[in-house]
Design a protein around this motif. Structure first.
Motif, PDB file in Angstrom:
ATOM      1  N   PHE B 218       0.822  -1.293   0.145  1.00 38.88           N
ATOM      2  CA  PHE B 218       0.014   0.001  -0.012  1.00 38.88           C
ATOM      3  C   PHE B 218       0.628   1.157  -0.039  1.00 38.88           C
ATOM      4  O   PHE B 218       0.468   2.408  -0.213  1.00 38.88           O
ATOM      5  CB  PHE B 218      -1.097   0.135   1.092  1.00 38.88           C
ATOM      6  CG  PHE B 218      -0.619   0.053   2.556  1.00 38.88           C
ATOM      7  CD1 PHE B 218      -0.158  -0.986   3.128  1.00 38.88           C
ATOM      8  CD2 PHE B 218      -0.238   1.167   3.154  1.00 38.88           C
ATOM      9  CE1 PHE B 218       0.578  -1.089   4.498  1.00 38.88           C
ATOM     10  CE2 PHE B 218       0.308   1.359   4.430  1.00 38.88           C
ATOM     11  CZ  PHE B 218       0.449  -0.083   5.154  1.00 38.88           C
ATOM     12  N   VAL B 219       2.214   1.062   0.118  1.00 35.43           N
ATOM     13  CA  VAL B 219       3.107   2.277   0.265  1.00 35.43           C
ATOM     14  C   VAL B 219       3.577   2.723  -1.068  1.00 35.43           C
ATOM     15  O   VAL B 219       3.665   3.608  -1.385  1.00 35.43           O
ATOM     16  CB  VAL B 219       4.101   2.330   1.390  1.00 35.43           C
ATOM     17  CG1 VAL B 219       5.072   3.321   1.526  1.00 35.43           C
ATOM     18  CG2 VAL B 219       3.403   2.218   2.774  1.00 35.43           C
ATOM     19  N   ALA B 220       3.870   1.426  -1.822  1.00 37.80           N
ATOM     20  CA  ALA B 220       4.466   1.637  -3.226  1.00 37.80           C
ATOM     21  C   ALA B 220       3.887   2.766  -4.025  1.00 37.80           C
ATOM     22  O   ALA B 220       2.515   2.672  -4.097  1.00 37.80           O
ATOM     23  CB  ALA B 220       4.833   0.323  -3.727  1.00 37.80           C
ATOM     24  N   LYS B 221       4.338   3.354  -4.889  1.00 39.55           N
ATOM     25  CA  LYS B 221       4.078   4.474  -5.772  1.00 39.55           C
ATOM     26  C   LYS B 221       2.785   3.811  -6.429  1.00 39.55           C
ATOM     27  O   LYS B 221       1.732   4.543  -6.596  1.00 39.55           O
ATOM     28  CB  LYS B 221       4.941   5.025  -6.746  1.00 39.55           C
ATOM     29  CG  LYS B 221       5.306   6.351  -6.445  1.00 39.55           C
ATOM     30  CD  LYS B 221       6.205   7.019  -7.675  1.00 39.55           C
ATOM     31  CE  LYS B 221       6.700   8.176  -6.921  1.00 39.55           C
ATOM     32  NZ  LYS B 221       7.842   8.679  -7.542  1.00 39.55           N
ATOM     33  N   ARG B 227      -4.967   2.310  -2.533  1.00 42.20           N
ATOM     34  CA  ARG B 227      -5.028   1.492  -1.240  1.00 42.20           C
ATOM     35  C   ARG B 227      -4.509   2.082  -0.164  1.00 42.20           C
ATOM     36  O   ARG B 227      -4.331   1.741   0.964  1.00 42.20           O
ATOM     37  CB  ARG B 227      -3.799   0.145  -1.394  1.00 42.20           C
ATOM     38  CG  ARG B 227      -4.206  -0.784  -2.576  1.00 42.20           C
ATOM     39  CD  ARG B 227      -3.150  -1.838  -2.319  1.00 42.20           C
ATOM     40  NE  ARG B 227      -3.750  -2.701  -3.501  1.00 42.20           N
ATOM     41  CZ  ARG B 227      -2.816  -3.865  -3.862  1.00 42.20           C
ATOM     42  NH1 ARG B 227      -1.583  -4.071  -3.263  1.00 42.20           N
ATOM     43  NH2 ARG B 227      -3.218  -4.590  -5.029  1.00 42.20           N
ATOM     44  N   GLN B 228      -4.924   3.554  -0.269  1.00 40.72           N
ATOM     45  CA  GLN B 228      -4.521   4.564   1.152  1.00 40.72           C
ATOM     46  C   GLN B 228      -5.936   5.098   1.060  1.00 40.72           C
ATOM     47  O   GLN B 228      -6.306   5.834   0.268  1.00 40.72           O
ATOM     48  CB  GLN B 228      -3.322   5.169   1.023  1.00 40.72           C
ATOM     49  CG  GLN B 228      -2.178   4.565   1.066  1.00 40.72           C
ATOM     50  CD  GLN B 228      -0.807   5.591   0.869  1.00 40.72           C
ATOM     51  OE1 GLN B 228      -1.184   6.741   0.993  1.00 40.72           O
ATOM     52  NE2 GLN B 228       0.228   5.085   0.767  1.00 40.72           N
ATOM     53  N   LEU B 229      -6.505   5.174   2.299  1.00 39.59           N
ATOM     54  CA  LEU B 229      -7.774   5.956   2.664  1.00 39.59           C
ATOM     55  C   LEU B 229      -6.902   6.886   3.756  1.00 39.59           C
ATOM     56  O   LEU B 229      -7.121   6.394   4.980  1.00 39.59           O
ATOM     57  CB  LEU B 229      -8.911   5.029   3.116  1.00 39.59           C
ATOM     58  CG  LEU B 229     -10.041   5.912   3.508  1.00 39.59           C
ATOM     59  CD1 LEU B 229     -10.570   6.966   2.986  1.00 39.59           C
ATOM     60  CD2 LEU B 229     -11.237   4.958   3.872  1.00 39.59           C
ATOM     61  N   GLY B 287      -9.439  -2.483  11.347  1.00 37.65           N
ATOM     62  CA  GLY B 287      -9.398  -3.744  11.048  1.00 37.65           C
ATOM     63  C   GLY B 287      -9.156  -4.077   9.343  1.00 37.65           C
ATOM     64  O   GLY B 287      -8.688  -5.155   9.050  1.00 37.65           O
ATOM     65  N   LEU B 288      -9.341  -3.057   8.732  1.00 38.37           N
ATOM     66  CA  LEU B 288      -9.063  -3.392   7.263  1.00 38.37           C
ATOM     67  C   LEU B 288      -7.612  -3.469   6.664  1.00 38.37           C
ATOM     68  O   LEU B 288      -6.721  -2.668   7.196  1.00 38.37           O
ATOM     69  CB  LEU B 288      -9.752  -1.930   6.408  1.00 38.37           C
ATOM     70  CG  LEU B 288     -10.956  -1.628   6.728  1.00 38.37           C
ATOM     71  CD1 LEU B 288     -11.649  -0.376   5.864  1.00 38.37           C
ATOM     72  CD2 LEU B 288     -12.182  -2.785   6.250  1.00 38.37           C
ATOM     73  N   LYS B 289      -7.394  -4.373   5.850  1.00 35.75           N
ATOM     74  CA  LYS B 289      -5.973  -4.491   5.062  1.00 35.75           C
ATOM     75  C   LYS B 289      -6.189  -4.544   3.822  1.00 35.75           C
ATOM     76  O   LYS B 289      -6.805  -5.211   3.142  1.00 35.75           O
ATOM     77  CB  LYS B 289      -5.469  -5.891   5.955  1.00 35.75           C
ATOM     78  CG  LYS B 289      -5.092  -5.816   7.226  1.00 35.75           C
ATOM     79  CD  LYS B 289      -3.718  -5.002   7.458  1.00 35.75           C
ATOM     80  CE  LYS B 289      -3.628  -4.499   8.916  1.00 35.75           C
ATOM     81  NZ  LYS B 289      -2.530  -3.312   8.790  1.00 35.75           N
ATOM     82  N   PRO B 290      -5.000  -3.817   3.111  1.00 34.37           N
ATOM     83  CA  PRO B 290      -4.832  -4.524   1.673  1.00 34.37           C
ATOM     84  C   PRO B 290      -4.495  -5.721   1.533  1.00 34.37           C
ATOM     85  O   PRO B 290      -3.945  -6.309   2.212  1.00 34.37           O
ATOM     86  CB  PRO B 290      -3.656  -3.277   1.393  1.00 34.37           C
ATOM     87  CG  PRO B 290      -3.513  -2.572   2.482  1.00 34.37           C
ATOM     88  CD  PRO B 290      -4.040  -3.288   3.789  1.00 34.37           C
ATOM     89  N   PRO B 294      -8.457  -0.633   1.725  1.00 28.58           N
ATOM     90  CA  PRO B 294      -7.122   0.164   1.669  1.00 28.58           C
ATOM     91  C   PRO B 294      -6.805   0.376   3.206  1.00 28.58           C
ATOM     92  O   PRO B 294      -7.527  -0.123   4.030  1.00 28.58           O
ATOM     93  CB  PRO B 294      -7.974   1.811   1.651  1.00 28.58           C
ATOM     94  CG  PRO B 294      -9.607   1.468   1.876  1.00 28.58           C
ATOM     95  CD  PRO B 294      -9.743   0.012   1.766  1.00 28.58           C
ATOM     96  N   GLU B 295      -5.525   0.761   3.484  1.00 28.55           N
ATOM     97  CA  GLU B 295      -4.891   0.905   4.593  1.00 28.55           C
ATOM     98  C   GLU B 295      -5.692   2.294   5.110  1.00 28.55           C
ATOM     99  O   GLU B 295      -5.383   3.501   4.360  1.00 28.55           O
ATOM    100  CB  GLU B 295      -3.417   1.135   4.819  1.00 28.55           C
ATOM    101  CG  GLU B 295      -2.954   1.218   5.983  1.00 28.55           C
ATOM    102  CD  GLU B 295      -2.658  -0.178   6.789  1.00 28.55           C
ATOM    103  OE1 GLU B 295      -2.959  -1.106   6.282  1.00 28.55           O
ATOM    104  OE2 GLU B 295      -2.219  -0.053   7.749  1.00 28.55           O
TER     105      GLU B 295
END
Lengths: 628, 340
Positions: B218-221, B227-229, B287-290, B294-295
């Protein structure tokens, strides 16, 4: 009839104590179920005895279980008091009088009563079921078990039920007045004023409460029973004259109270506010309870989530510029070890109170021992010295606590106080000190940033300066990683670590020049035998040495307060005696310490029974050493 | 004595100490350090009134690099030290820096208690899902299957969820950020600082040596936008490069669904609006996971209440308002007697 109420040898329990000693002190032991209120009975009788001007020492002896199953031997709670018209120094080797409120109490305590002593039984509690439950095979009253004692049977249960009737209290409440009934009887036996107890009941229940009224009635009824019943012929009431104490205002004090007040006094003398962070543990918890009520003295208390957190929070408070204190007992001290090391490394003041109990592990939480000397002096990872001070009696805890605060703040170091379960719970008459008699040792914080270096030291004490966060221009970082000897920044340099280790040792060793030289409690400063003790063995050693000297033997008593560093003259002093006997309640910890430091051939009188040392045992050991 | 009056406005540099920073080159900690220093300057903090407390681990070297007061303590115990410090000096601004091993393994007990008590400190948990300082063992947040020197066949431990641990501990402020997102971190730090109570911030941090790329999902460009909220109180829970993805509450399963606006009849009205005071929502979001979800980042939960230190101080002050204690008097209370 014999003076059964006063048959005692009290402190001088040795057979050689002499006839005169027989009439000046008495040892009484109350025993019953842990729900019978025996501790309250003992405490109130102690108050009455103190107010009558007698000297006294007490020994509350209770199980770890709060309410063990009724009538079991492991649920027996006891309270022993030794009082007299001469100065009393121990709770007494052997009770002259035993009050047993049930068969289990008799079973557990029978072997300690002096042969020929008086046993008062609650016959109402001696039914077949209770006798069996106490693990007697047959009724001890009729099978000859008690033949070497004088026995008085009274149906105290029935008396209590009868007295409580008019007040309409439940049978359970009525039976719970047994302790007050016994107090009334014993108050009659020893000519005690019951005013303080009546006032106590009124305070606790209020004058209108039927339970309170039933208790007062039971107290009076026990007293009246003594006056009017046939036992008046068997027991003649006795009045022991008051002891000629030093002039002053007196009170009863136990070790936990004196220690807590001493910590408050120390903080005041250091001109500091304090934070006590502790985790509940027997027998140390009373310190937390007492200080929690003393917020008006600038004390903040914190019940931490565990022993480690307690020590860490205390250290955090010290970093913040208040006096951090943590109080615990053996197993808790073990958990605090790493945090104490951080205090040593960062050179912050910290007072660690260790009210020792029997171990290892959980051991015997309510029983006393002196087996934490090693963990206090040597029990940390790495080379990690701290000062260690031991209190010898309940009242002495006051001065020991003040001394601990003085050393902790002056030398910027953790200090450990060694008390023990016996001292913490036992009470003694105490001449109340006046704060004006103590010399203040106000702690100054550095506020001048000019040339400030975090580990720059005072050339005399080797202590670093204490700086409060919030002070402008003096921001700094400290931590557990070895610090540069000047800047305090992280340093892995070999020579620096050697220097810092050496300096930490030199700082603590230097305290030997700032504590009194070791004196001799009793006897000459040289001779055939020195009996060396520390902590709560003071009373039995002192009395035993007095007794043996009265019989013409060359023996002296040396009692060590400063366990680490040791007093600077101690080596010379000990080497002035042909023999050294170390009496302590462990397997030879002070003995080992002294041998290691001075290479002397000392011998030990060692006991770990969970019970205080007995005078007779010390006397026997002295005789053995002297070959007499 | 020559005390200089400090300049009115401090910069990030004023919060840096003279010590050389010794983290591995490329470590995520550098970015966090810079973000903290910048934030403190922006918040108008004073170095003399600020204290950084830490435990043991890579992240716990943090205090040495700050020009504030600092206490590098022992493994896992920083929350306890900080609690004692806060009780002694409630006026100080205290920051606690810890890692996933320090806070959730050896120090789990203390983290639980500092959160439930709501001690007014800011807790920055650098989560890199690995033990760095001890050379790469798996940590309590490492995922199942993580290979490490102590788990050569892969970890079989179920990992801890830091934010849910905090929520379960009754934390009243929970936020999450990523080491390289300085702007968002700054916003989170400002909110944490403003909250009077325990403020818990999980910072996703990349360990370049022992767990590089652990958060790439979720961090990669290429994944970041999808994947980021980044949640904002009162705003709909929408994410995605085209702002077309969102979270919808499924009443039947009591759970969140990731949906796309414009697909299957989903409109923006169906998307949940973030309410940072809603504890149940916080439980769902943390509790949500990519990749399925989204994270969730930003201030996930903030529902302030009285802090422990304020309550203790109130009790202390109330007693002290009646006047100072008199020890001579105290010791003479109760049954005493005179000997002349």
């Amino acid at each position: 009839m014999n003076l059964q109420a006063n048959p005692g040898r009290g402190d001088g329990s040795s057979a050689e104590a002499g006839a005169q000693a027989d009439v000046d002190s008495v040892v009484v032991r109350f025993a019953g179920d842990s729900g019978d209120g025996v501790q309250l009975l003992g405490h109130q009788f102690s108050q009455e005895t103190a107010l009558a001007g007698n000297s006294l020492a007490t020994f509350p002896d209770f199980p770890a279980e709060i309410r063990a199953p009724t009538g079991t031997t492991y649920g027996v709670s006891a309270f022993q008091i030794n009082f007299g018209s001469r100065v009393v120094k121990t709770a007494g080797d052997q009770p002259d009088v035993l009050v047993a409120l049930n068969p289990a109490a008799l079973k557990v305590n029978l072997n300690v009563v002096r042969p020929g002593g008086l046993i008062i039984l609650d016959s109402g509690a001696f039914r077949e079921k209770e006798i069996k439950r106490a693990t007697f095979d047959t009724d001890p009253r009729t099978d000859g078990s008690l033949k070497q004692y004088r026995v008085i049977e009274i149906d105290i249960s029935a008396q209590a039920l009868e007295v409580a009737k008019p007040f309409g209290v439940s049978q359970k409440e009525a039976l719970r007045t047994k302790n007050l009934w016994v107090l009334g009887l014993v108050s009659w036996m020893y000519d005690r004023e019951m005013k303080s107890t009546s006032e106590y009941i009124a305070r606790k229940f209020g004058s209108e409460d039927p339970v309170g009224q039933a208790n007062v009635a039971a107290l009076r009824a026990g007293h009246a029973y003594g006056e009017t019943h046939e036992i008046s012929g068997e027991i003649t009431p006795v009045s022991l004259p008051a002891v000629k104490f030093e002039p002053g205002t007196y009170r009863l004090v136990n070790g936990a109270e004196a220690l807590s007040w001493g910590l408050v006094a120390g903080a005041q003398l250091a001109n500091l506010e304090a934070v006590l962070a502790s985790y509940p543990i027997t027998p140390s918890s009373p310190v937390l309870h007492i200080l929690a009520k003393l917020k008006q003295f600038g004390i903040t208390t914190f019940q931490a989530e565990d022993e480690i957190a307690a020590c860490c929070a205390a250290l955090g408070a010290s970093f913040g510029g208040k006096l951090g204190i943590t109080a615990s007992s053996g197993p808790g001290i073990a958990l605090k070890t790493e945090a104490i090391g951080l205090g040593i490394a960062t050179e912050l003041p910290l007072v660690v109170v260790n009210t020792q109990r029997a171990g290892p592990s959980t051991g015997l939480p309510t029983k006393t021992e002196q087996s934490d000397l090693f963990i206090a002096v040597w029990g940390r990872n790495a080379d990690a010295p701290i000062p260690v001070i031991a209190s010898r009696s309940p009242g002495d805890c006051f001065d020991v606590a003040i001394e601990a605060v003085r050393l902790a703040t002056k030398y910027m170091t953790p200090v450990m106080i060694l008390s023990d379960g016996y001292i913490a719970n036992a009470a003694e008459p105490w001449r109340i000190p006046s704060m004006k008699d103590y010399k203040p040792f106000p702690k100054a914080f550095r506020t001048d940033p000019e040339g400030y270096q975090v580990f720059q030291r005072d050339p005399d004490t080797l202590a670093r300066a204490w700086v409060k966060p919030g002070t402008p221009g003096m921001m700094h970082r400290i931590g557990g990683i070895e610090r540069d000897s000047l800047t305090g920044n992280i340093s892995y340099e070999a020579a620096n670590h050697q220097k810092m280790t050496d300096t930490r040792f030199a700082k603590i060793n230097g305290i030997a020049n700032d504590i009194p030289e070791q004196d001799v409690e009793v006897g000459e400063t040289s001779g055939k035998l020195a009996v060396v003790g520390w902590g709560s063995t003071f009373g039995p050693i002192n009395r035993a040495v007095h007794n043996m000297r009265a019989r013409g033997h060359s023996v002296s008593h040396i009692h060590i307060r400063h366990i680490w560093p040791l007093p600077r003259n101690l080596e010379t002093l000990l080497k002035s005696f042909d023999k050294v006997l170390v009496a302590e309640m462990n397997q030879g910890q002070m003995l080992t310490l002294l041998k290691s430091q001075y290479l002397i051939d000392a011998k030990g009188l060692l006991q770990v029974s969970g019970q205080p040392l007995k005078i007779a045992r010390v006397e026997a050991a002295i005789k053995e050493q002297l070959g007499v | 004595m020559n005390v200089q009056t400090p300049p009115q406005k401090l910069t990030a540099k004023d919060f840096a100490s003279d010590q050389e920073v010794r983290w591995c080159p490329g470590c995520g900690d550098y970015a966090i350090l810079k973000a903290v220093q910048t934030s403190l300057a922006n918040l108008g903090a004073r170095p003399e009134n600020t204290v950084f407390v830490s435990g043991i681990g890579c992240s716990s070297r943090f205090p040495y690099y700050m020009s504030t007061y600092g206490f590098h303590t022992i493994h896992g115990r920083a929350p306890a030290v900080a609690t004692g410090l806060k009780l002694a000096r409630p006026e100080l601004d205290i920051w606690l820096v810890t890692g996933d091993g320090d806070a959730l393994s050896i120090g789990g007990n203390h983290l639980f208690h500092v959160l439930r008590r709501n001690v007014d400190i800011n807790i920055l948990l650098f989560n890199n899902e690995i033990y760095g300082l001890t050379k790469g063992q798996y940590s309590p947040t490492s995922r199942v299957g993580q290979k490490s020197p102590s788990t050569p066949l892969g970890s079989v431990d179920s990992p801890a969820n830091a934010c849910q641990f905090a929520l379960g501990s009754n934390a009243r402020f929970i936020a999450r950020g990523i080491d390289i997102q300085a702007k968002q971190l700054g916003e989170v730090f400002a909110r944490a600082h403003a909250n009077k109570g325990a403020s818990f911030v999980e910072i996703i941090q990349n360990c370049i040596v022992y767990n590089d790329g652990a958060f790439d999902d979720f961090v990669a460009k290429e994944h970041a936008a999808e994947r980021q909220l980044h949640v904002v109180h009162g705003q709909p829970l929408i994410y995605g490069k085209a702002k077309d993805k969102g979270l919808r509450f499924n009443v039947a399963t009591l759970s969140l669904e990731a949906v796309t606006i414009g697909q299957d009849g989903v409109t923006e009205k169906d998307i949940l609006v973030h309410d940072e005071k809603n504890r149940t929502l916080a439980l769902l979001l943390t509790g949500l996971k990519p990749p399925a979800f989204p994270e969730v980042l930003g201030v996930i939960y903030c529902d302030p209440t009285t802090s422990y230190d304020a309550a203790v101080k109130a009790q202390d002050d109330a007693v002290r308002a009646k006047g100072p204690g008199d020890l001579d008097k105290l010791m003479r209370a109760g049954n005493t007697w005179q000997v002349s």
